[in-house]
Write an enzyme that holds these catalytic residues in place. Sequence first.
Site, PDB file in Angstrom:
ATOM      1  N   GLU A   1     -34.257  39.025 -15.226  1.00  0.00           N
ATOM      2  CA  GLU A   1     -35.625  39.239 -15.731  1.00  0.00           C
ATOM      3  C   GLU A   1     -36.456  40.056 -14.745  1.00  0.00           C
ATOM      4  O   GLU A   1     -37.673  40.127 -14.884  1.00  0.00           O
ATOM      5  CB  GLU A   1     -36.322  37.893 -15.983  1.00  0.00           C
ATOM      6  CG  GLU A   1     -35.569  36.931 -16.869  1.00  0.00           C
ATOM      7  CD  GLU A   1     -35.952  37.048 -18.340  1.00  0.00           C
ATOM      8  OE1 GLU A   1     -36.748  37.950 -18.661  1.00  0.00           O
ATOM      9  OE2 GLU A   1     -35.436  36.261 -19.140  1.00  0.00           O
TER      10      GLU A   1
ATOM     11  N   HIS B   1     -41.026  31.418 -14.303  1.00  0.00           N
ATOM     12  CA  HIS B   1     -40.558  31.148 -15.662  1.00  0.00           C
ATOM     13  C   HIS B   1     -39.730  29.875 -15.610  1.00  0.00           C
ATOM     14  O   HIS B   1     -38.838  29.749 -14.768  1.00  0.00           O
ATOM     15  CB  HIS B   1     -39.714  32.325 -16.189  1.00  0.00           C
ATOM     16  CG  HIS B   1     -38.907  31.946 -17.387  1.00  0.00           C
ATOM     17  ND1 HIS B   1     -39.478  31.410 -18.530  1.00  0.00           N
ATOM     18  CD2 HIS B   1     -37.572  31.965 -17.626  1.00  0.00           C
ATOM     19  CE1 HIS B   1     -38.532  31.144 -19.401  1.00  0.00           C
ATOM     20  NE2 HIS B   1     -37.360  31.457 -18.881  1.00  0.00           N
TER      21      HIS B   1
ATOM     22  N   HIS C   1     -38.456  25.989 -18.102  1.00  0.00           N
ATOM     23  CA  HIS C   1     -38.144  25.433 -19.426  1.00  0.00           C
ATOM     24  C   HIS C   1     -38.659  23.985 -19.553  1.00  0.00           C
ATOM     25  O   HIS C   1     -37.843  23.055 -19.585  1.00  0.00           O
ATOM     26  CB  HIS C   1     -36.621  25.442 -19.647  1.00  0.00           C
ATOM     27  CG  HIS C   1     -35.971  26.795 -19.635  1.00  0.00           C
ATOM     28  ND1 HIS C   1     -34.596  26.973 -19.542  1.00  0.00           N
ATOM     29  CD2 HIS C   1     -36.492  28.040 -19.713  1.00  0.00           C
ATOM     30  CE1 HIS C   1     -34.302  28.266 -19.571  1.00  0.00           C
ATOM     31  NE2 HIS C   1     -35.440  28.940 -19.649  1.00  0.00           N
TER      32      HIS C   1
ATOM     33  N   HIS D   1     -38.512  28.768 -26.122  1.00  0.00           N
ATOM     34  CA  HIS D   1     -37.779  29.167 -24.923  1.00  0.00           C
ATOM     35  C   HIS D   1     -38.339  28.546 -23.644  1.00  0.00           C
ATOM     36  O   HIS D   1     -37.608  27.881 -22.914  1.00  0.00           O
ATOM     37  CB  HIS D   1     -37.743  30.702 -24.825  1.00  0.00           C
ATOM     38  CG  HIS D   1     -37.039  31.213 -23.611  1.00  0.00           C
ATOM     39  ND1 HIS D   1     -36.667  32.518 -23.446  1.00  0.00           N
ATOM     40  CD2 HIS D   1     -36.646  30.604 -22.466  1.00  0.00           C
ATOM     41  CE1 HIS D   1     -36.067  32.682 -22.288  1.00  0.00           C
ATOM     42  NE2 HIS D   1     -36.049  31.534 -21.676  1.00  0.00           N
TER      43      HIS D   1
HETATM   44  O1  2HA Z   1     -32.753  33.519 -16.038  1.00  0.00           O
HETATM   45  O2  2HA Z   1     -34.283  31.206 -17.986  1.00  0.00           O
HETATM   46  O3  2HA Z   1     -34.730  33.179 -19.681  1.00  0.00           O
HETATM   47  C1  2HA Z   1     -32.771  32.313 -16.638  1.00  0.00           C
HETATM   48  C2  2HA Z   1     -33.711  32.232 -17.777  1.00  0.00           C
HETATM   49  C3  2HA Z   1     -33.907  33.420 -18.626  1.00  0.00           C
HETATM   50 ZN    ZN Z   2     -35.515  31.055 -19.753  1.00  0.00          ZN
END
Ligand code: 2HA
Ligand code: ZN
Length: 269
Positions: A119, A142, A144, A214
């Site tokens: 990313e 980023h 989850h 996501h």
């Molecule tokens: O690189 O979570 O969306 C790992 C991720 C990509």
């Molecule tokens: Zn991700």
Amino acid sequence: MQSILELQPNLRQKVAQVAQVAGYLWQKGWAERNGGNITINVTEYVNEDADKMPAICETQSIGLILPAIRGHYFYCKGTGKRMRDLAVAPMENGSIIRICNDGAHYDIIADHPVQPTSELPSHLLVHNSFIESGSPYRATLHTHPIDLIAMSHHAPFLKKDILTQLLWSMIPETKAFCPKGLGIVPYCLPGSKELAEATLRELSDYDVVMWEKHGVFAVDTDIINAFDQVDVLSKSAQIYLTARSMGFHPDGMSQEQLQEMTTAFHLPK
Ligand code: 2HA
Ligand code: ZN
């Protein structure tokens, strides 16, 4: 081999912060396998010795031209690396890169040739916009978070500011510590240009952006603050889900109570 962290004490402190947050992400259950990414603009934390450090592998293309970050340095999580491993060995699971003078390529300068996150172009696009606009933000995260992702599977929550209002109303601190709320990006392929561009657009109004089904993308001055913004939103999501699992819709704070908070703490409207 001597680590760059032994030569650069300020950088050592910044990388230690990243490792600390990577540990939190794993403990929270927000970072399965290689899930999530972190990039930090560390230019203010390296001294002139870094300019003399040669590339330790072939120069790579970013895939974009980003003139504002020419000569800047970044700590980047490595592609395919795990947050739980980064927490204990940040320089084996991430690397320091320097953007070349053309703004289109980068060199890995330390410690090992760990390739940055897939990313990277989207993270660097965001960092480039911070430098262009004079923003003090230097961290992108980023991750989850289970509860927030679950809420993004319900279309009515994805209309503008519906989730923001709901999450703010669960506990006073959420508006205080995530004062801009939660932006929404409709589902896009992970790593795509569409996702990067939509995220950048939302970041002009929000510090935390939900990627439908996501995860979230958060920005702040440093990685601890970016983490905290996601953490307060997740706390609110848990309060909502706990109330629902007890069989009722939580009342939420009233508009008057939220307004009172906004005025008392001088928060943006
Ligand atoms: O690189 O979570 O969306 C790992 C991720 C990509
Ligand atoms: Zn991700």
